[in-house]
Motif scaffolding. Structure first.
Motif, PDB file in Angstrom:
ATOM      1  N   THR A 292       1.012  -1.163  -0.091  1.00  0.00           N
ATOM      2  CA  THR A 292      -0.083   0.097   0.000  1.00  0.00           C
ATOM      3  C   THR A 292       0.828   1.236  -0.076  1.00  0.00           C
ATOM      4  O   THR A 292       0.382   2.322  -0.209  1.00  0.00           O
ATOM      5  N   LYS A 293       2.027   1.238   0.246  1.00  0.00           N
ATOM      6  CA  LYS A 293       3.136   2.226   0.365  1.00  0.00           C
ATOM      7  C   LYS A 293       3.898   2.216  -0.930  1.00  0.00           C
ATOM      8  O   LYS A 293       4.885   2.984  -1.003  1.00  0.00           O
ATOM      9  N   THR A 294       3.835   1.328  -1.845  1.00  0.00           N
ATOM     10  CA  THR A 294       4.579   1.228  -3.004  1.00  0.00           C
ATOM     11  C   THR A 294       3.890   1.699  -3.976  1.00  0.00           C
ATOM     12  O   THR A 294       2.445   1.570  -4.377  1.00  0.00           O
ATOM     13  N   VAL A 295       4.584   2.922  -4.601  1.00  0.00           N
ATOM     14  CA  VAL A 295       3.643   3.723  -5.593  1.00  0.00           C
ATOM     15  C   VAL A 295       3.601   3.017  -6.802  1.00  0.00           C
ATOM     16  O   VAL A 295       2.358   3.331  -7.593  1.00  0.00           O
ATOM     17  N   ALA A 296       4.359   2.630  -7.351  1.00  0.00           N
ATOM     18  CA  ALA A 296       4.411   2.067  -8.780  1.00  0.00           C
ATOM     19  C   ALA A 296       5.515   0.813  -8.754  1.00  0.00           C
ATOM     20  O   ALA A 296       6.535   0.909  -8.071  1.00  0.00           O
ATOM     21  N   ASN A 297       5.350   0.090  -9.939  1.00  0.00           N
ATOM     22  CA  ASN A 297       6.428  -0.789 -10.427  1.00  0.00           C
ATOM     23  C   ASN A 297       6.955  -0.634 -11.878  1.00  0.00           C
ATOM     24  O   ASN A 297       5.815  -0.253 -12.674  1.00  0.00           O
ATOM     25  N   ILE A 298       7.884  -0.407 -12.274  1.00  0.00           N
ATOM     26  CA  ILE A 298       8.468  -0.222 -13.409  1.00  0.00           C
ATOM     27  C   ILE A 298       9.360  -1.300 -14.038  1.00  0.00           C
ATOM     28  O   ILE A 298      10.264  -1.352 -13.438  1.00  0.00           O
ATOM     29  N   ASN A 299       8.922  -2.363 -14.811  1.00  0.00           N
ATOM     30  CA  ASN A 299       9.479  -3.368 -15.141  1.00  0.00           C
ATOM     31  C   ASN A 299      10.150  -3.461 -16.482  1.00  0.00           C
ATOM     32  O   ASN A 299       9.707  -2.798 -17.384  1.00  0.00           O
ATOM     33  N   MET A 300      11.523  -3.960 -16.383  1.00  0.00           N
ATOM     34  CA  MET A 300      12.266  -4.027 -17.790  1.00  0.00           C
ATOM     35  C   MET A 300      12.515  -5.352 -18.107  1.00  0.00           C
ATOM     36  O   MET A 300      13.120  -6.200 -17.165  1.00  0.00           O
ATOM     37  N   ASP A 301      12.076  -5.705 -19.271  1.00  0.00           N
ATOM     38  CA  ASP A 301      12.435  -7.131 -19.809  1.00  0.00           C
ATOM     39  C   ASP A 301      12.391  -7.220 -21.327  1.00  0.00           C
ATOM     40  O   ASP A 301      11.710  -6.573 -22.016  1.00  0.00           O
ATOM     41  N   ALA A 302      13.581  -7.640 -21.823  1.00  0.00           N
ATOM     42  CA  ALA A 302      13.872  -7.922 -23.225  1.00  0.00           C
ATOM     43  C   ALA A 302      13.690  -6.867 -23.945  1.00  0.00           C
ATOM     44  O   ALA A 302      12.954  -6.574 -24.893  1.00  0.00           O
ATOM     45  N   PHE A 303      14.764  -5.981 -23.924  1.00  0.00           N
ATOM     46  CA  PHE A 303      14.715  -4.594 -24.689  1.00  0.00           C
ATOM     47  C   PHE A 303      15.436  -5.147 -26.013  1.00  0.00           C
ATOM     48  O   PHE A 303      16.582  -5.486 -26.125  1.00  0.00           O
ATOM     49  N   TYR A 304      14.490  -5.222 -27.161  1.00  0.00           N
ATOM     50  CA  TYR A 304      15.138  -5.348 -28.446  1.00  0.00           C
ATOM     51  C   TYR A 304      14.843  -4.303 -29.279  1.00  0.00           C
ATOM     52  O   TYR A 304      13.730  -4.265 -29.964  1.00  0.00           O
ATOM     53  N   SER A 305      15.786  -3.278 -29.427  1.00  0.00           N
ATOM     54  CA  SER A 305      15.453  -2.198 -30.184  1.00  0.00           C
ATOM     55  C   SER A 305      16.514  -1.776 -31.167  1.00  0.00           C
ATOM     56  O   SER A 305      17.675  -1.376 -30.725  1.00  0.00           O
ATOM     57  N   PRO A 306      16.191  -1.806 -32.334  1.00  0.00           N
ATOM     58  CA  PRO A 306      17.222  -1.752 -33.232  1.00  0.00           C
ATOM     59  C   PRO A 306      17.237  -0.108 -33.706  1.00  0.00           C
ATOM     60  O   PRO A 306      16.793   0.250 -34.848  1.00  0.00           O
ATOM     61  N   GLY A 307      17.839   0.585 -32.924  1.00  0.00           N
ATOM     62  CA  GLY A 307      17.919   1.977 -33.050  1.00  0.00           C
ATOM     63  C   GLY A 307      16.925   2.792 -32.364  1.00  0.00           C
ATOM     64  O   GLY A 307      15.898   1.948 -31.770  1.00  0.00           O
ATOM     65  N   LYS A 308      16.892   4.006 -32.384  1.00  0.00           N
ATOM     66  CA  LYS A 308      15.775   4.825 -31.725  1.00  0.00           C
ATOM     67  C   LYS A 308      14.519   4.679 -32.248  1.00  0.00           C
ATOM     68  O   LYS A 308      14.288   4.589 -33.502  1.00  0.00           O
ATOM     69  N   MET A 309      13.568   4.276 -31.344  1.00  0.00           N
ATOM     70  CA  MET A 309      12.098   4.181 -31.831  1.00  0.00           C
ATOM     71  C   MET A 309      11.352   5.363 -31.518  1.00  0.00           C
ATOM     72  O   MET A 309      11.089   6.146 -30.543  1.00  0.00           O
ATOM     73  N   LYS A 310      10.264   5.573 -32.664  1.00  0.00           N
ATOM     74  CA  LYS A 310       9.308   6.562 -32.385  1.00  0.00           C
ATOM     75  C   LYS A 310       8.160   6.235 -31.357  1.00  0.00           C
ATOM     76  O   LYS A 310       7.697   7.175 -30.986  1.00  0.00           O
ATOM     77  N   ASP A 311       8.183   5.141 -31.517  1.00  0.00           N
ATOM     78  CA  ASP A 311       6.702   4.606 -30.414  1.00  0.00           C
ATOM     79  C   ASP A 311       7.179   4.253 -29.055  1.00  0.00           C
ATOM     80  O   ASP A 311       8.417   4.018 -28.901  1.00  0.00           O
ATOM     81  N   LEU A 312       6.509   4.330 -28.032  1.00  0.00           N
ATOM     82  CA  LEU A 312       6.428   3.740 -26.890  1.00  0.00           C
ATOM     83  C   LEU A 312       5.176   2.656 -26.700  1.00  0.00           C
ATOM     84  O   LEU A 312       4.054   3.042 -26.697  1.00  0.00           O
ATOM     85  N   THR A 313       5.431   1.513 -26.998  1.00  0.00           N
ATOM     86  CA  THR A 313       4.454   0.560 -26.644  1.00  0.00           C
ATOM     87  C   THR A 313       4.277   0.210 -25.115  1.00  0.00           C
ATOM     88  O   THR A 313       5.163  -0.432 -24.542  1.00  0.00           O
ATOM     89  N   ILE A 314       2.949   0.184 -24.801  1.00  0.00           N
ATOM     90  CA  ILE A 314       2.559  -0.101 -23.461  1.00  0.00           C
ATOM     91  C   ILE A 314       1.929  -1.400 -23.559  1.00  0.00           C
ATOM     92  O   ILE A 314       0.718  -1.341 -24.011  1.00  0.00           O
ATOM     93  N   THR A 315       2.600  -2.424 -22.719  1.00  0.00           N
ATOM     94  CA  THR A 315       1.847  -3.666 -22.618  1.00  0.00           C
ATOM     95  C   THR A 315       0.801  -3.714 -21.375  1.00  0.00           C
ATOM     96  O   THR A 315       1.315  -3.158 -20.248  1.00  0.00           O
ATOM     97  N   GLY A 316      -0.231  -3.561 -21.556  1.00  0.00           N
ATOM     98  CA  GLY A 316      -1.212  -3.399 -20.644  1.00  0.00           C
ATOM     99  C   GLY A 316      -2.107  -1.980 -20.462  1.00  0.00           C
ATOM    100  O   GLY A 316      -2.372  -1.617 -19.520  1.00  0.00           O
ATOM    101  N   TYR A 317      -1.775  -1.347 -21.707  1.00  0.00           N
ATOM    102  CA  TYR A 317      -2.248  -0.093 -22.061  1.00  0.00           C
ATOM    103  C   TYR A 317      -3.704   0.285 -21.551  1.00  0.00           C
ATOM    104  O   TYR A 317      -4.369  -0.601 -21.911  1.00  0.00           O
ATOM    105  N   GLY A 318      -4.342   0.990 -20.840  1.00  0.00           N
ATOM    106  CA  GLY A 318      -5.632   1.517 -20.232  1.00  0.00           C
ATOM    107  C   GLY A 318      -5.850   0.729 -18.998  1.00  0.00           C
ATOM    108  O   GLY A 318      -7.070   0.487 -18.342  1.00  0.00           O
ATOM    109  N   GLN A 319      -4.888   0.190 -18.334  1.00  0.00           N
ATOM    110  CA  GLN A 319      -5.153  -0.599 -16.961  1.00  0.00           C
ATOM    111  C   GLN A 319      -4.861   0.504 -15.908  1.00  0.00           C
ATOM    112  O   GLN A 319      -5.645   0.484 -14.845  1.00  0.00           O
ATOM    113  N   SER A 320      -3.921   1.575 -15.918  1.00  0.00           N
ATOM    114  CA  SER A 320      -3.622   2.572 -14.961  1.00  0.00           C
ATOM    115  C   SER A 320      -3.342   3.988 -15.276  1.00  0.00           C
ATOM    116  O   SER A 320      -2.843   3.979 -16.455  1.00  0.00           O
ATOM    117  N   GLU A 321      -3.314   4.713 -14.338  1.00  0.00           N
ATOM    118  CA  GLU A 321      -2.623   6.063 -14.754  1.00  0.00           C
ATOM    119  C   GLU A 321      -1.160   6.181 -14.973  1.00  0.00           C
ATOM    120  O   GLU A 321      -0.519   7.145 -15.343  1.00  0.00           O
TER     121      GLU A 321
END
Length: 537
Positions: free
Chosen positions: A386-415
């Motif tokens: 209840t005191k943990t504000v948020a989790n920011i998870n990092m898994d399997a970055f596969y980015s062939p150069g800089k990307m225009k998009d930011l894809t959010i997995t689970g978009y629409g779940q939280s603020e």
């Protein structure tokens, strides 16, 4: 005039190296990212599998790197959270036998089927266990769905499809349409069959709805596996068979000639006894031991008892089946990249002014075995949820150069979406929901277990469109990774062909999201309709 312009240029360059006075942000160091990926993905770490020498080397490396950065131990006076696990090294019989009234045939281990168990006993088996087709193997009252209804499942084996009925249905109101729900995950299939009292489950593999080929089944469901001991009901045998083997099975069953996939899409579906039985056995070697989550923190100044948790799993598959003469599954993308990101962001926070809230970094064990390290943490949290504000998870970055998009997995779940959107805008990027939501990535990484205990989670990276590469080019590269490198020895770090600029851009964004959260009083909320909102409340 030239001298004046030169002075302006030097001033601008100097300014870019300094902290942004408004955001207190510093640059996440790309050299740091490179050094840690290269080291963690080297053969020296033997594929970073828990309960091996590779684990010992990995967790000590992470502890030492956190110490070098000046981070404090995150679990009292220790950098480790012990995670008691059981290693089950199962040796299945060479064949799985399918027997009908007039015909029988054998399936070959690894080529046609895999079989495992979570039971910590020396031997398990299915002996002429009756086979019953149970559609998608789902019981979902909120959708009026029950694939198990009307059958006494004791001693029987359920044959089920992967994913859920919404997949490729063309009906956005059927479950969540093309977006996979948790009902579509293989973990759910096993859990539900056990709750129903079945002896075993056979999941029919299909590359598109599973989102990976049979080669991943071979590598991920063979050899030693780790489990957390539990009082929950368990199956004797958990198995997969290839699509070709499934068709062969249906062809000698009472369903010969029927479209079993189409039948399973109907809400009126009822389980169908196949008039077949299955026999297979597994001999187990059992080893109980302790694996480790690695936990470090930077205490806040004013709100020390409020926490932002960055997470990444340190483990991979270790040494396994040789492919093209290579048996070390180095896991450079999955997940030396995320673990390197954890260290690089920790370094950036140490270079920043202290935040009001505490910043926590957790390198988790056993993700590849079923999100075990995060599951254990969720059951025995070090920091009050209840005191943990948020989790920011990092898994399997596969980015062939800089990307225009930011894809959010689970978009629409939280603020957390809004925090990511603001940070992406600052980078001249746009956000999109996961365009491959049917693959169920929201349930396939450690943020899921934080969400289950009510902690808003962000899992996001650039995956769709590059600044210098088209959507089609990125799609081809992603498909190549998924087909040829994911969970294969070929997931190696090659500095001459790996462009880390995109990973650095993603990590910069995730760092700045945490920096903003770390210096405010607000707690992000789950949106109405999210299944995780109740846990937070």
């Amino acid at each position: 005039m030239k001298n004046y312009l030169a002075i302006l240029l030097i001033a601008a360059l100097f300014s870019s190296c300094e902290k942004d006075k408004n955001t207190n942000a510093v640059a996440v160091d790309q050299t740091t990212i490179k050094q840690h990926i290269e080291r963690l993905a080297s053969d020296e770490f033997s594929g970073r599998k828990p309960f091996t020498a590779g684990e010992v080397k990995t967790v000590n490396y992470l502890k030492e790197e956190f110490e070098k950065l000046g981070l404090l131990p995150g679990n009292g006076d220790s950098y480790f959270q012990d995670v008691p696990l059981v290693e089950i090294t199962g040796t299945p019989s060479e064949t799985m036998t399918i027997t009908g009234q007039k015909e029988r045939f054998d399936l070959s281990y690894l080529k046609d089927f895999v079989a495992t168990t979570n039971k910590t006993v020396p031997e398990v088996s299915l002996k002429n266990s009756e086979l019953v087709f149970a559609g998608y193997g789902i019981v979902a009252p909120e959708y009026g769905w029950n694939d198990y209804e009307g059958v006494d499942w004791e001693g029987k084996t359920a044959v089920v499809l992967i994913n859920d009925p919404g997949f490729k249905s063309g009906d956005s109101t059927l479950f969540k349409g093309n977006a996979m729900t948790y009902y579509g995950r293989w973990t759910y299939k096993y859990e539900e069959a056990a709750r129903q009292g079945a002896a075993g489950v056979i999941i029919i593999h299909d590359t598109e709805p599973a989102s990976y080929g049979w080669n991943v089944i071979e590598s991920s469901w063979s050899g030693a596996k780790l489990v957390i001991e539990s009082d929950l009901p368990l199956l004797d045998v958990e198995s997969w068979i290839s699509g070709e083997s499934a068709q062969k099975m249906f062809d000698i069953s009472v369903m010969k000639g029927q479209d079993y996939k189409a039948m399973a899409h109907s809400k009126s579906f009822s389980p169908i006894p196949l008039d077949l039985s299955v026999s297979v056995g597994i001999q187990n070697n059992i080893k109980k031991d302790i694996s480790k989550n690695v936990v470090a923190m930077i205490p806040g100044t004013d709100q020390k008892d409020e926490f932002i948790i960055y997470s990444a799993h340190w483990d991979h598959l270790g040494i396994g089946k040789a492919v093209d003469g290579d048996s070390i599954y180095n896991g450079a993308v999955d997940n030396a990249s995320g673990t390197a990101g954890l260290l690089a962001i920790a370094e950036a926070f140490q270079k920043s002014d202290p935040t009001k809230r505490s910043i926590v970094f957790i390198a988790l064990t056993g993700e590849e075995q079923g999100l075990l390290g995060s599951s254990y943490y969720a059951s025995y949290p070090i920091f009050e949820p209840t005191k943990t504000v948020a989790n920011i998870n990092m898994d399997a970055f596969y980015s062939p150069g800089k990307m225009k998009d930011l894809t959010i997995t689970g978009y629409g779940q939280s603020e957390m979406d809004e925090y990511a959107k603001a940070a992406a805008k600052d980078q001249g990027r746009y956000i999109i929901p996961d365009p491959e939501a049917e693959k169920g990535y929201f349930f396939r990484s450690d943020h899921f277990n934080f969400a289950k205990i009510g902690i808003p989670a962000l899992y996001a990276s650039g995956t769709y469109e590059g600044f210098d590469k088209s959507i089609e080019e990125i799609k081809i590269l992603n498909e190549d990774y998924n087909l040829n490198k994911y969970h294969q020895p070929s997931d190696e770090y090659t500095p001459e062909t790996t462009d880390l600029s995109g990973i650095q851009l993603d990590l910069q964004l995730l760092y700045q999201v945490g920096l903003k959260l770390g210096n405010e009083d607000y707690f992000p909320k789950w949106y109405e309709g999210s299944e995780f909102k109740a846990a937070r409340n």
